[in-house]
Design an enzyme around this catalytic site. Structure first.
Site, PDB file in Angstrom:
ATOM      1  N   LYS A 178       4.512 -19.560   8.934  1.00  0.00           N
ATOM      2  CA  LYS A 178       5.893 -19.425   8.538  1.00  0.00           C
ATOM      3  C   LYS A 178       6.926 -19.662   9.674  1.00  0.00           C
ATOM      4  O   LYS A 178       8.047 -19.824   9.474  1.00  0.00           O
ATOM      5  CB  LYS A 178       5.972 -17.923   8.601  1.00  0.00           C
ATOM      6  CG  LYS A 178       4.908 -17.242   7.225  1.00  0.00           C
ATOM      7  CD  LYS A 178       5.598 -15.683   6.965  1.00  0.00           C
ATOM      8  CE  LYS A 178       4.532 -14.803   7.810  1.00  0.00           C
ATOM      9  NZ  LYS A 178       3.347 -14.853   7.278  1.00  0.00           N
ATOM     10  N   SER A 211      -1.347 -18.154   8.977  1.00  0.00           N
ATOM     11  CA  SER A 211      -0.436 -17.417   8.129  1.00  0.00           C
ATOM     12  C   SER A 211       1.055 -17.212   8.861  1.00  0.00           C
ATOM     13  O   SER A 211       1.963 -17.771   8.681  1.00  0.00           O
ATOM     14  CB  SER A 211      -1.025 -16.058   7.644  1.00  0.00           C
ATOM     15  OG  SER A 211       0.091 -15.136   7.413  1.00  0.00           O
ATOM     16  N   ARG A 239      -5.460 -12.418   0.548  1.00  0.00           N
ATOM     17  CA  ARG A 239      -6.176 -12.024   1.710  1.00  0.00           C
ATOM     18  C   ARG A 239      -6.085 -10.403   1.517  1.00  0.00           C
ATOM     19  O   ARG A 239      -7.009  -9.599   2.030  1.00  0.00           O
ATOM     20  CB  ARG A 239      -5.675 -12.615   2.998  1.00  0.00           C
ATOM     21  CG  ARG A 239      -6.360 -14.107   3.254  1.00  0.00           C
ATOM     22  CD  ARG A 239      -5.298 -14.939   4.398  1.00  0.00           C
ATOM     23  NE  ARG A 239      -5.795 -14.081   5.483  1.00  0.00           N
ATOM     24  CZ  ARG A 239      -4.489 -13.809   6.354  1.00  0.00           C
ATOM     25  NH1 ARG A 239      -3.436 -14.315   6.067  1.00  0.00           N
ATOM     26  NH2 ARG A 239      -4.732 -13.014   7.488  1.00  0.00           N
ATOM     27  N   HIS A 276       7.313 -11.860  15.751  1.00  0.00           N
ATOM     28  CA  HIS A 276       6.336 -11.381  14.521  1.00  0.00           C
ATOM     29  C   HIS A 276       5.179 -10.737  15.167  1.00  0.00           C
ATOM     30  O   HIS A 276       4.721 -10.855  16.282  1.00  0.00           O
ATOM     31  CB  HIS A 276       5.766 -12.783  13.959  1.00  0.00           C
ATOM     32  CG  HIS A 276       5.147 -12.750  12.724  1.00  0.00           C
ATOM     33  ND1 HIS A 276       5.835 -12.827  11.593  1.00  0.00           N
ATOM     34  CD2 HIS A 276       3.899 -12.331  12.188  1.00  0.00           C
ATOM     35  CE1 HIS A 276       5.341 -12.523  10.323  1.00  0.00           C
ATOM     36  NE2 HIS A 276       3.941 -12.095  10.771  1.00  0.00           N
ATOM     37  N   ASP A 293       1.372 -19.746   2.227  1.00  0.00           N
ATOM     38  CA  ASP A 293       1.271 -18.354   2.785  1.00  0.00           C
ATOM     39  C   ASP A 293       1.604 -17.180   1.901  1.00  0.00           C
ATOM     40  O   ASP A 293       0.851 -16.281   1.785  1.00  0.00           O
ATOM     41  CB  ASP A 293       2.004 -18.476   4.084  1.00  0.00           C
ATOM     42  CG  ASP A 293       1.628 -16.931   4.607  1.00  0.00           C
ATOM     43  OD1 ASP A 293       0.332 -16.671   4.909  1.00  0.00           O
ATOM     44  OD2 ASP A 293       2.497 -16.304   5.055  1.00  0.00           O
TER      45      ASP A 293
END
Ligand code: URA
Length: 443
Positions: free
Chosen positions: A189, A185, A170, A84, A163
């Protein structure tokens, strides 16, 4: 109601710590829609300014994970590993890296996000492929992973719904760049998707949510420690985001560049970051023990076409039409507008934040949560920092279906600084995050 929303907002606004019960109350009532967006936005802004301590962050991550179901991948063989990024401009790394790693036999289950603020999102890019579906059920996600070793989806009403809602809110309320909110966040996930290993690309520089390298290191250390506490083998790296990665910014444009990477013709910076993160995914999975062996395997998967084949296999399984890649020019793009250099010299700056903002304004991103993105909109850069340009040479192509392209053109001109002196870009790969700071990597 056990509490009133405004007392919790005021408590955080005044710099006090929230209890797990207060965070749980706020989040669950928000998901039930008894707390509206404006009260959640106020709390997010209070967290943005006041932060969260370790206990609050732990509670936030746990509550976000358990706001929905978690995915159990234990019946799928292999060490499941994901990657990520904390968000960048032109950051199409996941689209190249996921099939590349999957082609080595390491399964990659990936829950990604949409565009956030000035940055692009993997889901919006994948959905630019005609027919491609990122809204999957857990069973579909698992079946695709089982069949091709790679599955890509977004948060849903069932998987990390917290999320899903907060991410969009956001993005529209300028409350992204808060370490606890980013950590909540990303890590919710990733932990919910049932992986065992995670590689994190933490951006620093103009186009990062945390431009200051010290903040980026703190974010990386926080992400790494949340991952390790959840039992994931986690590594984090700092990479530079002063200028966009590669040349393409925008959903379809980035798919084209990703396909070129998978076919062995990718820009060097995109491939360097892809290889770095992919090497560490292979190391975490245990199939190799050092970066050199990992690099050899990965280069072979690109040159043999195996990584590209894996991508096509995934596209087909996620209902996309792989035929589009036989002639990518058939994709309907808006007519390009040329942005030409106003003087001769060297490109000294290609401000990723500004270029990301312009890309949002072209229609490639969202101003409001409910906006649809335009898959064909964006910017195709022709130059990188350090390149020499002649007056009137094309610096970039702008693609938009919206009016007011002159304002966009001017903003692109302003984002590209041209001067007499040649300046080299900052180092792209800055190192691996350790508890002490950043360690240089030999490769
Ligand atoms: N990526 C995410 O998934 N969430 C953030 O908050 C930032 C980047």
């Amino acid at each position: 109601m056990k509490y009133t929303p405004f007392e919790i907002i005021a408590k955080k606004r005044d710099g006090n710590n929230l209890s797990e019960a207060e965070i749980a109350f706020f989040l669950s009532e928000y998901l039930k829609e008894t707390i509206p967006d404006y009260q959640m936005a106020a709390l997010l802004m209070a967290v943005y300014f006041r932060g969260m301590n370790e206990e609050e962050l732990k509670a936030l991550v746990d509550l976000m994970i358990h706001s929905g179901e978690t995915i159990d991948l234990s019946e799928i063989p292999g060490f499941k590993v994901d990657k990520h990024s904390t968000g960048g401009v032109g950051d199409k790394i996941s689209i190249v890296l996921a099939p590349l790693v999957a082609s080595t036999g390491v399964p990659v289950p990936m829950i990604s996000g949409r565009g956030l603020g000035h940055t692009g999102g993997t889901l919006d890019k994948l959905e630019a492929i005609p027919g491609y579906r990122t809204h999957l059920t857990v069973d579909e996600f698992k079946n695709i992973l089982r069949k091709c070793g790679l599955s890509m989806m977004g948060q849903t009403e069932k998987i990390v719904p917290a999320d899903r809602r907060l991410y969009a809110l956001r993005s529209a309320t300028a409350t992204i760049n808060s370490i606890p909110l980013v950590a909540g966040s990303i890590m919710s996930k990733k932990i919910a998707e049932g992986i065992q290993g995670l590689v994190l690309d933490v951006k620093t520089g103009h186009g990062a949510f945390f431009p200051d390298p010290n903040d980026a290191v703190r974010l990386g250390q926080t992400l790494k420690s949340v991952g390790q506490q959840a039992g994931l083998r986690t590594e984090a790296f700092i990479t530079n985001m002063d200028q966009p990665l590669g040349f393409a910014i925008g959903n379809w444009l980035e798919i084209v560049e990703s396909v070129n990477c998978l076919r062995g013709n990718g820009p060097k910076d995109v491939m360097d970051v892809t290889y770095l993160l992919a090497r560490w995914m292979l190391i975490l999975s245990g199939i190799v023990s050092d970066e050199k062996s990992a690099q050899t395997i990965l280069e072979d998967k690109i040159s043999s076409g195996a990584a590209y084949e894996k991508f096509l296999e995934n596209v087909e399984l996620q209902h996309g039409n792989p035929k589009i890649f036989e002639n990518m020019d058939q994709f309907p793009l808006p007519p390009p507008i040329e942005i030409r250099a106003q003087r001769t010299g060297f490109v000294q700056e290609a401000n990723a934040f500004e270029l990301g903002m312009v890309s949002v304004i072209t229609g490639a991103g969202r101003n409001r949560m409910e906006d649809q993105v335009d898959p064909g909109a964006g910017i195709l850069m022709r130059k990188k920092i350090g390149d020499y340009v002649k007056q009137d040479e094309v610096l970039a192509l702008l693609y938009t279906n919206l009016p007011d392209s002159e304002a966009m053109e001017m903003r692109i001109q302003d984002a590209l600084l041209i001067g007499e002196e040649k300046k080299n870009p900052n180092r792209l790969i800055q190192g691996r995050i350790t508890p002490k700071g950043v360690e240089q990597i030999p490769l």
